[in-house]
Enzyme design. Structure first.
Site, PDB file in Angstrom:
ATOM      1  N   ASP A  30      11.312   5.748  -3.650  1.00 51.69           N
ATOM      2  CA  ASP A  30      11.432   4.391  -3.438  1.00 51.69           C
ATOM      3  C   ASP A  30      10.221   3.637  -3.912  1.00 51.69           C
ATOM      4  O   ASP A  30       8.931   3.743  -4.640  1.00 51.69           O
ATOM      5  CB  ASP A  30      10.635   4.540  -2.066  1.00 51.69           C
ATOM      6  CG  ASP A  30      10.898   3.179  -1.362  1.00 51.69           C
ATOM      7  OD1 ASP A  30      10.222   2.099  -1.712  1.00 51.69           O
ATOM      8  OD2 ASP A  30      11.789   2.894  -0.277  1.00 51.69           O
ATOM      9  N   ILE A  31      10.406   2.352  -4.871  1.00 51.56           N
ATOM     10  CA  ILE A  31       9.360   1.367  -5.827  1.00 51.56           C
ATOM     11  C   ILE A  31       7.950   1.028  -4.965  1.00 51.56           C
ATOM     12  O   ILE A  31       7.257   0.677  -5.422  1.00 51.56           O
ATOM     13  CB  ILE A  31       9.806   0.193  -6.364  1.00 51.56           C
ATOM     14  CG1 ILE A  31       9.836   0.633  -7.516  1.00 51.56           C
ATOM     15  CG2 ILE A  31      10.087  -0.514  -5.613  1.00 51.56           C
ATOM     16  CD1 ILE A  31       9.836   0.692  -8.985  1.00 51.56           C
ATOM     17  N   ASN A  86      17.953   2.582   8.351  1.00 49.42           N
ATOM     18  CA  ASN A  86      18.193   1.209   9.377  1.00 49.42           C
ATOM     19  C   ASN A  86      18.988   0.322   9.307  1.00 49.42           C
ATOM     20  O   ASN A  86      19.927  -0.254   8.021  1.00 49.42           O
ATOM     21  CB  ASN A  86      16.276   0.128   8.463  1.00 49.42           C
ATOM     22  CG  ASN A  86      15.443   0.932   8.775  1.00 49.42           C
ATOM     23  OD1 ASN A  86      14.875   1.549   9.435  1.00 49.42           O
ATOM     24  ND2 ASN A  86      14.144   0.750   7.762  1.00 49.42           N
ATOM     25  N   GLN A  93      16.093  -3.720   8.027  1.00 46.58           N
ATOM     26  CA  GLN A  93      17.020  -3.207   7.027  1.00 46.58           C
ATOM     27  C   GLN A  93      16.782  -4.655   5.979  1.00 46.58           C
ATOM     28  O   GLN A  93      17.762  -5.837   6.410  1.00 46.58           O
ATOM     29  CB  GLN A  93      18.557  -2.762   7.825  1.00 46.58           C
ATOM     30  CG  GLN A  93      19.297  -2.956   6.474  1.00 46.58           C
ATOM     31  CD  GLN A  93      21.081  -2.874   6.222  1.00 46.58           C
ATOM     32  OE1 GLN A  93      21.062  -2.928   7.508  1.00 46.58           O
ATOM     33  NE2 GLN A  93      21.715  -2.375   5.181  1.00 46.58           N
ATOM     34  N   PHE A  94      16.403  -4.436   4.913  1.00 42.60           N
ATOM     35  CA  PHE A  94      16.567  -5.903   3.637  1.00 42.60           C
ATOM     36  C   PHE A  94      17.126  -5.814   2.718  1.00 42.60           C
ATOM     37  O   PHE A  94      18.174  -5.922   2.266  1.00 42.60           O
ATOM     38  CB  PHE A  94      15.016  -5.782   3.246  1.00 42.60           C
ATOM     39  CG  PHE A  94      13.784  -6.308   3.784  1.00 42.60           C
ATOM     40  CD1 PHE A  94      13.570  -7.621   4.969  1.00 42.60           C
ATOM     41  CD2 PHE A  94      12.623  -5.497   5.198  1.00 42.60           C
ATOM     42  CE1 PHE A  94      12.850  -7.713   5.458  1.00 42.60           C
ATOM     43  CE2 PHE A  94      12.252  -5.774   5.896  1.00 42.60           C
ATOM     44  CZ  PHE A  94      11.881  -6.812   5.957  1.00 42.60           C
ATOM     45  N   HIS A  99      21.022   2.790   3.937  1.00 47.63           N
ATOM     46  CA  HIS A  99      20.183   3.837   2.517  1.00 47.63           C
ATOM     47  C   HIS A  99      19.181   4.733   3.108  1.00 47.63           C
ATOM     48  O   HIS A  99      19.354   4.462   4.397  1.00 47.63           O
ATOM     49  CB  HIS A  99      19.588   3.151   1.661  1.00 47.63           C
ATOM     50  CG  HIS A  99      18.400   2.126   2.539  1.00 47.63           C
ATOM     51  ND1 HIS A  99      19.033   0.754   1.967  1.00 47.63           N
ATOM     52  CD2 HIS A  99      17.274   2.441   3.386  1.00 47.63           C
ATOM     53  CE1 HIS A  99      18.688  -0.503   2.848  1.00 47.63           C
ATOM     54  NE2 HIS A  99      17.347   1.015   3.485  1.00 47.63           N
TER      55      HIS A  99
HETATM   56  P1  5GP Z   1      15.137  -1.283   3.887  1.00 42.39           P
HETATM   57  O1  5GP Z   1      13.588  -1.834   4.924  1.00 42.39           O
HETATM   58  O2  5GP Z   1      16.076  -2.037   3.460  1.00 42.39           O
HETATM   59  O3  5GP Z   1      15.434  -0.093   5.631  1.00 42.39           O
HETATM   60  O4  5GP Z   1      14.407  -0.251   2.946  1.00 42.39           O
HETATM   61  C1  5GP Z   1      14.716  -0.708   1.397  1.00 42.39           C
HETATM   62  C2  5GP Z   1      13.354   0.082   0.804  1.00 42.39           C
HETATM   63  O5  5GP Z   1      14.204  -0.182  -0.871  1.00 42.39           O
HETATM   64  C3  5GP Z   1      12.197  -0.627   0.716  1.00 42.39           C
HETATM   65  O6  5GP Z   1      11.675   0.499   0.865  1.00 42.39           O
HETATM   66  C4  5GP Z   1      12.428  -1.074  -0.598  1.00 42.39           C
HETATM   67  O7  5GP Z   1      10.650  -0.504  -1.160  1.00 42.39           O
HETATM   68  C5  5GP Z   1      13.088  -0.213  -1.391  1.00 42.39           C
HETATM   69  N1  5GP Z   1      13.693  -0.949  -3.001  1.00 42.39           N
HETATM   70  C6  5GP Z   1      13.830  -2.211  -2.707  1.00 42.39           C
HETATM   71  N2  5GP Z   1      14.259  -2.591  -4.432  1.00 42.39           N
HETATM   72  C7  5GP Z   1      14.104  -1.831  -5.249  1.00 42.39           C
HETATM   73  C8  5GP Z   1      13.876  -0.934  -6.639  1.00 42.39           C
HETATM   74  O8  5GP Z   1      14.276  -2.265  -7.335  1.00 42.39           O
HETATM   75  N3  5GP Z   1      14.154   0.325  -6.388  1.00 42.39           N
HETATM   76  C9  5GP Z   1      13.803   0.917  -5.631  1.00 42.39           C
HETATM   77  N4  5GP Z   1      12.937   2.844  -5.960  1.00 42.39           N
HETATM   78  N5  5GP Z   1      13.168   0.531  -4.627  1.00 42.39           N
HETATM   79  C10 5GP Z   1      13.844  -0.913  -4.329  1.00 42.39           C
END
Ligand code: 5GP
Ligand code: ZN
Length: 143
Positions: A30-31, A86, A93-94, A99
């Site tokens: 995760d970035i 999420n 969930q963003f 994932h």
């Molecule tokens: P969510 O809140 O949707 O469950 O989490 C999405 C996750 O994806 C976040 O923790 C965010 O840091 C990660 N993420 C978003 N864009 C990128 C990306 O371009 N590369 C990587 N490696 N992680 C990402």
């Protein structure tokens, strides 16, 4: 999906720090991790599905096998692990490509994955139980 960041990672249009890959699944760092220590990892199907309810069972099993392997690796050097997934904006969930987060945990870390518990009043747990059993029955009838 054209506009999906994880589809772009899966198809190598966007680079990632990959840890595991096969025909169906990819895992990468995760970035923006919950902790910089230990390797907060995301595991995704290469094919786009938005939520867990859409993923075919067989593919879900493959994803979970990878989640388990990476959890084993992280646990070699961490005190614990949270596996999080999420679904929907309300759940945080963003990225709308399913994932699984694998978050390394340490005894002294400051990561907050807890909630204030509520208490059922009289009859409430029975009501929720009945309601959910009915909803589940409907779901079990569908393939
Ligand atoms: P969510 O809140 O949707 O469950 O989490 C999405 C996750 O994806 C976040 O923790 C965010 O840091 C990660 N993420 C978003 N864009 C990128 C990306 O371009 N590369 C990587 N490696 N992680 C990402
Ligand atoms: Zn996608």
């Amino acid at each position: 999906m054209d506009d999906c960041v994880f589809c772009k990672i899966a198809s190598k249009q966007i680079p990632c720090f990959s840890l595991y890959e096969d025909d169906d699944v990819i895992a990468f760092l995760d970035i923006a991790p919950a902790t910089k220590k230990g390797g907060h990892t995301l595991v995704i199907p290469k094919k786009h599905y938005e939520s867990i309810t859409e993923v075919p069972d067989e593919l879900l099993a493959k994803i979970m096998a990878v989640v388990k392997k990476i959890t084993n690796a992280i646990l070699k050097d961490a005190d614990g692990v949270n596996v999080l997934q999420n679904n929907g904006k309300a759940a945080g969930q963003f990225v709308k490509h399913i994932h699984f987060h694998i978050v390394p945990r340490y005894n002294d870390d400051k990561i907050g994955i807890t909630w204030e518990c509520e208490k059922y009043d009289g009859g409430e747990i029975e009501k929720e139980h009945e309601k959910l059993k009915k909803l589940l029955e409907e779901c079990l009838l569908k393939p």
